[in-house]
Motif scaffolding. Sequence first.
Motif, short mmCIF file in Angstrom:
data_model
loop_
_atom_site.label_atom_id
_atom_site.label_comp_id
_atom_site.label_asym_id
_atom_site.label_seq_id
_atom_site.Cartn_x
_atom_site.Cartn_y
_atom_site.Cartn_z
N TYR A 243 -6.04 9.66 -6.24
CA TYR A 243 -5.32 8.53 -6.82
C TYR A 243 -5.54 7.31 -5.92
N GLY A 245 -4.68 3.22 -5.51
CA GLY A 245 -3.86 2.13 -5.98
C GLY A 245 -4.47 0.77 -5.73
N CYS A 273 -5.18 3.45 -10.16
CA CYS A 273 -3.84 3.06 -10.61
C CYS A 273 -3.70 1.55 -10.41
N VAL A 294 0.74 3.32 -7.28
CA VAL A 294 0.07 4.60 -7.15
C VAL A 294 1.05 5.74 -6.87
#
Length: 346
Positions: A243, A245, A273, A294
């Motif tokens: 993930y 961000g 994200c 995130v």
Amino acid sequence: MGETHRVKFEPVDLEMEVEESETVLDAAFRQGITLMHGCREGQCSACKSFLIEGDVQMDRYSTFALADYESEEGYILLCKTHVYSDAEIELINYDEEVLRDAVPLQKVTATVRHLTPLTHDIVSLGLTVSGGRFDFKPGQYSDISIPGTDQHRSFSMATTTTTPGELEFIIKKYAGGHFSGLLEGGIKVGDELEITGPYGTFTLRAKSDRRIVCIGGGAGMAPILSLLRHMAETENRRPVTFYYGARNPTDLFYLPEIMAMTDRLVDFTFVPCLSDTWPDDWTELGVEGDTGFVTDVVNRREADLTDADLYLCGPPPMVDAAIPILESRGVPTDRIYFDKFTTSVI
């Protein structure tokens, strides 16, 4: 130099010598011992320990890392602690797997190979090491000297040990930044820089076969990319979800290489994200992302994290937001590995 004293660590069976002129953490680096650490500047508390016995003094540190009441109770920061007698110290954070497996510190000269903008505020700095080698573990970081000064800044390597003489650092530019401010005109291709390292414990735990969840932001891409590249090169079969961000689509970079990891790794998922703006059609970016901060996306999408090792790297607010969420979801503290990209106090 001053006198030399013996320091014993509990609850591990480990002793070492420490000179009065050096900190406990620096003495460990010198002797190939990997004590838990982060910023090495008294800001992040990763090296916080408890003084059982001994005469010590600490250099200046942030009370965010060690509150006054903790210091009064006997807690210390190893990166700021000098010993003036034999001492006994209880390690609060330690990892038996990496404790005695340090890469020796090196100080080398490297030549700037390229300066490549990746986004409006993130730059790839490529260096070629004189002598052709700089050893480190994927995920670690090094100090880069600021030309013309006795200061340095710390940055993570994005490369792996398959190219030990070719290093890449992914650096976020800050207004007034003593090093990052030099990336526009102050440092140029062909210039020489001094590098000292490696440091850090943000490394792949070889004994674990659990799935990996990476949470990154900004220049925190660098050590995670190093880990992913290393896993692909060594054909590591652990599942990985990454993930990352950012605020806007223009803050994303290296998307083709990251998406290619789906073919290089056995089970890999990448989730960008975006918190401010995002595309109506994610296929425009060639990836399926999500919206929001995130940490919120991870909390929303991950039904069960108890079987995972978590790797976090990015700005302190992101790391600070993620850790309590992960702990509340049942992730043991010793399975959360993180690097906070703190701002230097110098």
